[in-house]
Design a protein around this motif. Structure first.
Motif, PDB file in Angstrom:
ATOM      1  N   GLY A  13      26.943  91.458  -2.426  1.00  0.00           N
ATOM      2  CA  GLY A  13      25.624  91.635  -3.012  1.00  0.00           C
ATOM      3  C   GLY A  13      25.090  90.306  -3.496  1.00  0.00           C
ATOM      4  O   GLY A  13      25.802  89.295  -3.518  1.00  0.00           O
ATOM      5  N   PRO A  14      23.819  90.258  -3.904  1.00  0.00           N
ATOM      6  CA  PRO A  14      23.235  88.997  -4.353  1.00  0.00           C
ATOM      7  C   PRO A  14      23.919  88.454  -5.615  1.00  0.00           C
ATOM      8  O   PRO A  14      24.067  87.244  -5.764  1.00  0.00           O
ATOM      9  N   ALA A  15      24.366  89.334  -6.499  1.00  0.00           N
ATOM     10  CA  ALA A  15      25.021  88.869  -7.729  1.00  0.00           C
ATOM     11  C   ALA A  15      26.356  88.199  -7.420  1.00  0.00           C
ATOM     12  O   ALA A  15      26.701  87.167  -8.005  1.00  0.00           O
ATOM     13  N   THR A  16      27.104  88.730  -6.472  1.00  0.00           N
ATOM     14  CA  THR A  16      28.393  88.142  -6.103  1.00  0.00           C
ATOM     15  C   THR A  16      28.200  86.788  -5.444  1.00  0.00           C
ATOM     16  O   THR A  16      28.903  85.828  -5.752  1.00  0.00           O
ATOM     17  N   GLY A  17      27.236  86.705  -4.543  1.00  0.00           N
ATOM     18  CA  GLY A  17      26.936  85.416  -3.912  1.00  0.00           C
ATOM     19  C   GLY A  17      26.508  84.380  -4.947  1.00  0.00           C
ATOM     20  O   GLY A  17      26.917  83.219  -4.895  1.00  0.00           O
ATOM     21  N   TYR A  18      25.688  84.800  -5.903  1.00  0.00           N
ATOM     22  CA  TYR A  18      25.250  83.903  -6.979  1.00  0.00           C
ATOM     23  C   TYR A  18      26.446  83.439  -7.798  1.00  0.00           C
ATOM     24  O   TYR A  18      26.586  82.257  -8.109  1.00  0.00           O
ATOM     25  N   ASN A  19      27.336  84.362  -8.151  1.00  0.00           N
ATOM     26  CA  ASN A  19      28.523  84.009  -8.940  1.00  0.00           C
ATOM     27  C   ASN A  19      29.433  83.047  -8.187  1.00  0.00           C
ATOM     28  O   ASN A  19      30.000  82.128  -8.767  1.00  0.00           O
ATOM     29  N   LEU A  20      29.604  83.262  -6.883  1.00  0.00           N
ATOM     30  CA  LEU A  20      30.430  82.360  -6.090  1.00  0.00           C
ATOM     31  C   LEU A  20      29.803  80.970  -6.008  1.00  0.00           C
ATOM     32  O   LEU A  20      30.501  79.959  -6.113  1.00  0.00           O
ATOM     33  N   ALA A  21      28.489  80.893  -5.828  1.00  0.00           N
ATOM     34  CA  ALA A  21      27.807  79.597  -5.799  1.00  0.00           C
ATOM     35  C   ALA A  21      27.923  78.911  -7.161  1.00  0.00           C
ATOM     36  O   ALA A  21      28.184  77.703  -7.238  1.00  0.00           O
ATOM     37  N   LEU A  22      27.746  79.673  -8.218  1.00  0.00           N
ATOM     38  CA  LEU A  22      27.885  79.127  -9.572  1.00  0.00           C
ATOM     39  C   LEU A  22      29.318  78.645  -9.799  1.00  0.00           C
ATOM     40  O   LEU A  22      29.540  77.582 -10.383  1.00  0.00           O
ATOM     41  N   GLY A  23      30.274  79.389  -9.317  1.00  0.00           N
ATOM     42  CA  GLY A  23      31.675  78.991  -9.437  1.00  0.00           C
ATOM     43  C   GLY A  23      31.968  77.703  -8.694  1.00  0.00           C
ATOM     44  O   GLY A  23      32.711  76.843  -9.176  1.00  0.00           O
ATOM     45  N   ALA A  24      31.394  77.557  -7.499  1.00  0.00           N
ATOM     46  CA  ALA A  24      31.593  76.321  -6.731  1.00  0.00           C
ATOM     47  C   ALA A  24      30.999  75.130  -7.469  1.00  0.00           C
ATOM     48  O   ALA A  24      31.612  74.064  -7.556  1.00  0.00           O
ATOM     49  N   LEU A  25      29.811  75.298  -8.048  1.00  0.00           N
ATOM     50  CA  LEU A  25      29.210  74.227  -8.843  1.00  0.00           C
ATOM     51  C   LEU A  25      30.049  73.919 -10.074  1.00  0.00           C
ATOM     52  O   LEU A  25      30.231  72.753 -10.439  1.00  0.00           O
ATOM     53  N   ALA A  26      30.563  74.963 -10.711  1.00  0.00           N
ATOM     54  CA  ALA A  26      31.410  74.754 -11.886  1.00  0.00           C
ATOM     55  C   ALA A  26      32.684  74.013 -11.514  1.00  0.00           C
ATOM     56  O   ALA A  26      33.151  73.154 -12.271  1.00  0.00           O
TER      57      ALA A  26
END
Length: 189
Positions: A13-26
Motif C-alpha cells: 500500500g502507499p503507507a508501506t511504500g512511504y515507510n520503506l522510503a523513509l526508512g531508506a532515507l533514515a
C-alpha cells in the motif's frame, strides 16, 4: 515491480511504500551521522533502534505482519537503551560517560568558586578580549555588582588578570582551569 510483488500475495500500500522510503532515507542519514561522529556505541544503539522500528516494521508489515509489534517493541528498547544508559552513567560518575560530561565536569573547582565563575571564565576565554564588568554582566545576564565581586575573587585566585582599572582578561591559570589541567587555590584573600 508492484505487479510482481502482488502476484506472490503481498500488497504494497502507499503507507508501506512511504515507510520503506523513509526508512531508506533514515538509514542513509544514520550512516552519515555515524561516519561524522565516529563509532559511539550509544548513538549506534539509538540509531539501530530507530532503523529497526522504521525499516524493520515496514518490512515485517509486508512479509510477516504478526511480527510488526515485536519489531517495534525491540526498536523502542534499543532507542531507550541508547539514550538511558549514558545519561544514568553520567549521573553515577561512570568514567565511560566522560565524553558526555564536557569540560565543566572535568574541572575541579575550589570551595570559594561559584557556577558563575565558570561562566565568567568561559566568556573571557571565548571572546579573547579585555572586558569590563559591565560587558561581562550584560553578556551573562547578571548584575554588574555581582560580576565585580566574582571578578575580584577570580583575580585573587589568579584565574583572571586586571589589565587596568575595571578591565579584565583571562589568566593562563584560568585557561588551564577551564581545560581541567589546574585546580584553583583552596582559598583566596
Amino acid at each position: 515491480m508492484l505487479d510482481a510483488v502482488s502476484t506472490v500475495g503481498v500488497d504494497l500500500g502507499p503507507a508501506t511504500g512511504y515507510n520503506l522510503a523513509l526508512g531508506a532515507l533514515a538509514a542513509l542519514a544514520a550512516a552519515a551521522v555515524l561516519r561524522e561522529r565516529g563509532a559511539d556505541r550509544y548513538l549506534a544503539t539509538t540509531l539501530a533502534g530507530l532503523l529497526l522500528f522504521v525499516v524493520g516494521g515496514s518490512v515485517a508489515a509486508v512479509t510477516v505482519p504478526e511480527l510488526v509489534h515485536w519489531l517495534h517493541g525491540a526498536g523502542a528498547v534499543l532507542v531507550v537503551a541508547g539514550i538511558y544508559v549514558p545519561a544514568t552513567a553520567d549521573l553515577r560518575g561512570d568514567p565511560s560517560a566522560e565524553p558526555l560530561a564536557g569540560t565543566a565536569r572535568a574541572r575541579r573547582s575550589a570551595e570559594w568558586m561559584t557556577p558563575m565563575d565558570d561562566e565568567i571564565l568561559d566568556l573571557l576565554r571565548g571572546s579573547d578580549l579585555v572586558l569590563t564588568p559591565a560587558v561581562v554582566a550584560l553578556n551573562l545576564g547578571r548584575s554588574r555588582a555581582e560580576v565585580n565581586r566574582r571578578l575580584a575573587k577570580l583575580e585573587g585566585g589568579g584565574l583572571v588578570e586586571r589589565v587596568e582599572r575595571g578591565k579584565y582578561r583571562i589568566a593562563a591559570d584560568g585557561a588551564a582551569y577551564l581545560d581541567g589541567r589546574l585546580r584553583p587555590p583552596a582559598s583566596v584573600p
